[in-house]
Structures are given as C-alpha cells and as structure tokens.
Design a protein around this motif. Structure first.
Motif, PDB file in Angstrom:
ATOM      1  N   ALA A  46       6.990   2.030 -10.004  1.00 46.93           N
ATOM      2  CA  ALA A  46       7.895   1.688 -11.107  1.00 46.93           C
ATOM      3  C   ALA A  46       8.990   0.738 -10.633  1.00 46.93           C
ATOM      4  CB  ALA A  46       8.508   2.962 -11.679  1.00 46.93           C
ATOM      5  N   GLY A  47       9.457   0.934  -9.395  1.00 49.41           N
ATOM      6  CA  GLY A  47      10.486   0.061  -8.854  1.00 49.41           C
ATOM      7  C   GLY A  47      10.004  -1.367  -8.710  1.00 49.41           C
ATOM      8  N   LEU A  48       8.778  -1.560  -8.250  1.00 55.32           N
ATOM      9  CA  LEU A  48       8.212  -2.902  -8.133  1.00 55.32           C
ATOM     10  C   LEU A  48       8.141  -3.594  -9.489  1.00 55.32           C
ATOM     11  CD1 LEU A  48       5.260  -2.275  -5.649  1.00 55.32           C
ATOM     12  CD2 LEU A  48       7.237  -3.746  -5.238  1.00 55.32           C
TER      13      LEU A  48
ATOM     14  N   GLY B 196       0.818  -1.213   0.000  1.00 54.69           N
ATOM     15  CA  GLY B 196       0.000   0.000   0.000  1.00 54.69           C
ATOM     16  C   GLY B 196       0.843   1.251   0.000  1.00 54.69           C
ATOM     17  N   GLN B 197       1.884   1.270   0.808  1.00 58.93           N
ATOM     18  CA  GLN B 197       2.762   2.434   0.856  1.00 58.93           C
ATOM     19  C   GLN B 197       3.568   2.579  -0.425  1.00 58.93           C
ATOM     20  OE1 GLN B 197       5.432   2.402   4.187  1.00 58.93           O
ATOM     21  NE2 GLN B 197       6.538   4.235   3.528  1.00 58.93           N
ATOM     22  N   LEU B 198       4.068   1.471  -0.957  1.00 58.63           N
ATOM     23  CA  LEU B 198       4.886   1.536  -2.169  1.00 58.63           C
ATOM     24  C   LEU B 198       4.088   2.066  -3.360  1.00 58.63           C
ATOM     25  CD1 LEU B 198       6.832  -1.842  -1.892  1.00 58.63           C
ATOM     26  CD2 LEU B 198       7.786   0.456  -1.674  1.00 58.63           C
ATOM     27  N   MET B 199       2.822   1.689  -3.443  1.00 57.52           N
ATOM     28  CA  MET B 199       2.026   2.057  -4.607  1.00 57.52           C
ATOM     29  C   MET B 199       1.487   3.475  -4.544  1.00 57.52           C
ATOM     30  SD  MET B 199       0.017  -1.476  -5.493  1.00 57.52           S
ATOM     31  CE  MET B 199       0.922  -2.952  -5.956  1.00 57.52           C
ATOM     32  N   THR B 200       1.763   4.183  -3.456  1.00 53.86           N
ATOM     33  CA  THR B 200       1.315   5.575  -3.373  1.00 53.86           C
ATOM     34  C   THR B 200       2.318   6.542  -3.988  1.00 53.86           C
ATOM     35  OG1 THR B 200       2.305   5.826  -1.167  1.00 53.86           O
ATOM     36  CG2 THR B 200      -0.009   5.128  -1.279  1.00 53.86           C
ATOM     37  N   ASN B 201       3.506   6.070  -4.377  1.00 58.51           N
ATOM     38  CA  ASN B 201       4.457   6.967  -5.025  1.00 58.51           C
ATOM     39  C   ASN B 201       4.977   6.339  -6.308  1.00 58.51           C
ATOM     40  OD1 ASN B 201       7.497   5.993  -4.634  1.00 58.51           O
ATOM     41  ND2 ASN B 201       6.367   5.424  -2.788  1.00 58.51           N
ATOM     42  N   ALA B 202       5.348   7.185  -7.249  1.00 60.42           N
ATOM     43  CA  ALA B 202       5.714   6.723  -8.593  1.00 60.42           C
ATOM     44  C   ALA B 202       6.965   5.857  -8.582  1.00 60.42           C
ATOM     45  CB  ALA B 202       5.917   7.927  -9.516  1.00 60.42           C
ATOM     46  N   ILE B 203       7.939   6.199  -7.731  1.00 56.96           N
ATOM     47  CA  ILE B 203       9.167   5.406  -7.679  1.00 56.96           C
ATOM     48  C   ILE B 203       8.857   4.010  -7.149  1.00 56.96           C
ATOM     49  CG2 ILE B 203      11.443   5.192  -6.617  1.00 56.96           C
ATOM     50  CD1 ILE B 203      11.618   8.219  -6.559  1.00 56.96           C
TER      51      ILE B 203
ATOM     52  N   ASN C 100      14.552  -7.082  -0.143  1.00 58.17           N
ATOM     53  CA  ASN C 100      13.850  -6.480   0.993  1.00 58.17           C
ATOM     54  C   ASN C 100      14.449  -5.139   1.381  1.00 58.17           C
ATOM     55  OD1 ASN C 100      11.584  -8.150   2.207  1.00 58.17           O
ATOM     56  ND2 ASN C 100      13.136  -9.721   1.910  1.00 58.17           N
ATOM     57  N   VAL C 101      15.767  -5.012   1.304  1.00 58.78           N
ATOM     58  CA  VAL C 101      16.404  -3.726   1.606  1.00 58.78           C
ATOM     59  C   VAL C 101      15.966  -2.669   0.598  1.00 58.78           C
ATOM     60  CG1 VAL C 101      18.599  -2.500   1.732  1.00 58.78           C
ATOM     61  CG2 VAL C 101      18.391  -4.765   2.757  1.00 58.78           C
ATOM     62  N   VAL C 102      15.956  -3.022  -0.685  1.00 59.74           N
ATOM     63  CA  VAL C 102      15.521  -2.065  -1.721  1.00 59.74           C
ATOM     64  C   VAL C 102      14.083  -1.632  -1.471  1.00 59.74           C
ATOM     65  CG1 VAL C 102      15.059  -1.741  -4.176  1.00 59.74           C
ATOM     66  CG2 VAL C 102      17.116  -2.975  -3.461  1.00 59.74           C
ATOM     67  N   LEU C 103      13.207  -2.585  -1.200  1.00 60.33           N
ATOM     68  CA  LEU C 103      11.793  -2.272  -1.011  1.00 60.33           C
ATOM     69  C   LEU C 103      11.566  -1.355   0.179  1.00 60.33           C
ATOM     70  CD1 LEU C 103      10.171  -5.758  -1.735  1.00 60.33           C
ATOM     71  CD2 LEU C 103      10.222  -3.758  -3.240  1.00 60.33           C
ATOM     72  N   GLU C 104      12.395  -1.472   1.197  1.00 59.22           N
ATOM     73  CA  GLU C 104      12.258  -0.621   2.378  1.00 59.22           C
ATOM     74  C   GLU C 104      12.710   0.812   2.121  1.00 59.22           C
ATOM     75  OE1 GLU C 104      10.821  -1.217   5.209  1.00 59.22           O
ATOM     76  OE2 GLU C 104      10.344  -3.306   4.715  1.00 59.22           O
ATOM     77  N   HIS C 105      13.396   1.062   0.997  1.00 53.48           N
ATOM     78  CA  HIS C 105      13.954   2.396   0.744  1.00 53.48           C
ATOM     79  C   HIS C 105      13.445   3.024  -0.559  1.00 53.48           C
ATOM     80  CE1 HIS C 105      16.804   0.775   3.699  1.00 53.48           C
ATOM     81  NE2 HIS C 105      17.046   2.024   4.017  1.00 53.48           N
ATOM     82  N   LEU C 106      12.386   2.479  -1.140  1.00 50.06           N
ATOM     83  CA  LEU C 106      11.894   3.029  -2.404  1.00 50.06           C
ATOM     84  C   LEU C 106      11.201   4.371  -2.250  1.00 50.06           C
ATOM     85  CD1 LEU C 106      10.543  -0.016  -4.451  1.00 50.06           C
ATOM     86  CD2 LEU C 106      12.584   1.346  -4.868  1.00 50.06           C
ATOM     87  N   ASP C 107      10.994   4.822  -1.019  1.00 46.72           N
ATOM     88  CA  ASP C 107      10.378   6.131  -0.829  1.00 46.72           C
ATOM     89  C   ASP C 107      11.412   7.254  -0.797  1.00 46.72           C
ATOM     90  OD1 ASP C 107      11.492   5.240   1.517  1.00 46.72           O
ATOM     91  OD2 ASP C 107       9.976   6.153   2.806  1.00 46.72           O
ATOM     92  N   ALA C 108      12.702   6.921  -0.824  1.00 47.61           N
ATOM     93  CA  ALA C 108      13.776   7.922  -0.805  1.00 47.61           C
ATOM     94  C   ALA C 108      14.551   7.820  -2.115  1.00 47.61           C
ATOM     95  CB  ALA C 108      14.712   7.686   0.383  1.00 47.61           C
ATOM     96  N   PRO C 109      14.452   8.797  -3.002  1.00 50.45           N
ATOM     97  CA  PRO C 109      15.038   8.654  -4.342  1.00 50.45           C
ATOM     98  C   PRO C 109      16.525   8.420  -4.345  1.00 50.45           C
ATOM     99  CG  PRO C 109      14.394  10.932  -3.923  1.00 50.45           C
ATOM    100  CD  PRO C 109      13.822  10.112  -2.816  1.00 50.45           C
TER     101      PRO C 109
END
Length: 251
Positions: free
Chosen positions: A89-91, A79-86, A115-124
């Motif tokens: 697109a990252g997923l 839910g959190q990942l899909m609220t931002n474009a990065i 898992n590390v990448v997914l935890e940081h996809l909100d910071a470009p």
C-alpha cells in the motif's frame, strides 16, 4: 540527448508486446519516463518492480522525446516490500503522491526521503511517521508548505496543538481554543523535540498526522480537478491492522 542517474521505480505500463514505459523518480532529473526495450522479458521483469533502485542511462534524439532507458539493478527491495500489506500500500501511495510533481524537475531531497521511507516500510511505527513527513515535504514542493514553527496568532513556539486550515500555520492551545472545532489537530511528533527516543506513535498520532496532510493534499487535487484514487485509505487500513497486532495498547 543523454544523461545517467540513479532512480527508484514508481510504475510501469505495457508498450507493445515486449516493451514497457518506465516511470521513475531520479536523483538528478526528477520524475521521468522512458521506454525500456524488452522490459517484459523474464530478465527485466523482476528488476522493473516498484521500489527497486536502478542505475539509469536515458537517451533521446531530442530533449522532449520519450527516450529510451538502459538500466542496471542497484537495490532490489521490491520482493520484500510486496510481502507485507504496508509495503504494498505504501508503494502505491508514494507513486500517486509523486505523480503530483511536474516531470523532469529535480527534487533531490525527496529522492533521498523516498529511499529512507522505502527502507522502513516493514516497521509500522517508523513507516507512519516517515510517510507523514514525506507528505509534508511534498506539500512544500507543491507550494503548500505548512509552517509548524510558531503560533500564527501570537508568535510563540510553545504549546502548539492546532493548524489553521486557511493559512497552514500552527496555532497555540490558548489562541486556538475559541475556534478549536474549525482547526486541524497538530500531533506533537511533528514538532521538533516533542517525541521521546524509543517511544512509538499512538494510533491517534497516526490518524491526526494523516488527516493533517490529507486536508492539504486533497485541496491541491480539487484545485486541479484530479480525483483521489484512495491510496491513503488503503495505506491507513494496512497500518491499522498492523498497529492492532503490534501495539494493541494504543487503541
């Protein structure tokens, strides 16, 4: 046949009226597919979103069968990942990259890295660096690992600024100068100790890093006759828009 492991959802596709075929990257069994009964139900649909981490039990009569997954949610981050474009697109890009791996072969270091990448996809800044390093790790597992430790021509480990497109090895500034127009740039953040703590990547760093990994991933795709779905370009577009908002001085 039965096993239990933790896994990250990559994709799902409809199977019949109520079921789905789930594709996950698991810690112990690599990229794996299985059927989820009632996967399209209101209860299961939010759980089976890309990026979520699940506890999985897989059962099948024979080892080469598709099998059936039973699951319990562990980390619901979709839910959190899909609220931002990065994040979105990252997923998509990560799912594409992981499809290049053979099924059912364990890659525990890639599972941890995912898992590390997914935890940081909100910071470009962090997302870009981690995604590029993830692609480098994936290339290593595909048998196309890059050697960025020393110059292919001189053996020295200082002033490495290029990568040979033929050998995938680093090249120093002086050794590569006569052939600079045929070399791939090597951004300094990919070298140990080159990035200072607290400093963000420039947009040039990001584009050079992705150009480097893209060259070798594209070569792998051409060898196997696979089309490039364009997920990297979508990701770069999302990263650039965010970079222009957060780090406008880097342009």
């Amino acid at each position: 046949m039965e096993w239990t492991s933790r896994g990250v959802v990559l994709t799902t596709r409809k199977h019949g009226e109520n079921d789905v075929i789930l594709e996950v990257l698991t810690l112990d069994h690599g990229r794996h597919l299985g059927l989820v009964r009632g996967g399209r139900s209101q209860r299961n649909r939010p759980v089976l979103q890309p990026g979520n981490e699940l506890d999985l039990t897989w059962k099948a009569r024979l080892s080469d069968h598709l099998g059936i997954f039973a699951l319990e949610p562990q980390t619901l981050r979709a839910g959190q990942l899909m609220t931002n474009a990065i994040g979105l697109a990252g997923l998509q890009h990560l799912a594409f990259l992981l499809k290049l791996l053979p099924e059912r072969h364990p890659y525990p270091h890639l599972y941890d890295a995912l898992n590390v990448v997914l935890e940081h996809l909100d910071a470009p800044d962090a997302a870009a660096a981690l995604l590029i390093r993830f692609e480098l790790e994936l290339l290593r597992d595909l048998g196309m690992g890059l050697d960025l430790t020393s110059c292919a021509a001189t053996g020295q480990s200082e002033d490495l600024v290029y990568v040979s497109p033929k050998s995938g090895r680093a090249v120093s500034r002086d050794a590569g100068k006569p052939y600079h127009d045929r070399m791939l740039p090597l951004p300094s953040f990919l070298l140990e100790g080159q990035r200072q703590a607290g400093s963000e990547l420039t947009w040039t760093d990001v584009t050079e890093g992705f150009a480097l990994t893209s060259f070798f991933v594209s070569s792998h795709l051409r060898e196997r006759g696979n089309p490039d779905p364009g997920t990297r370009q979508q990701l770069l577009g999302a990263l650039e828009r965010r970079y222009r908002e957060d780090f406008p001085w880097n342009f």
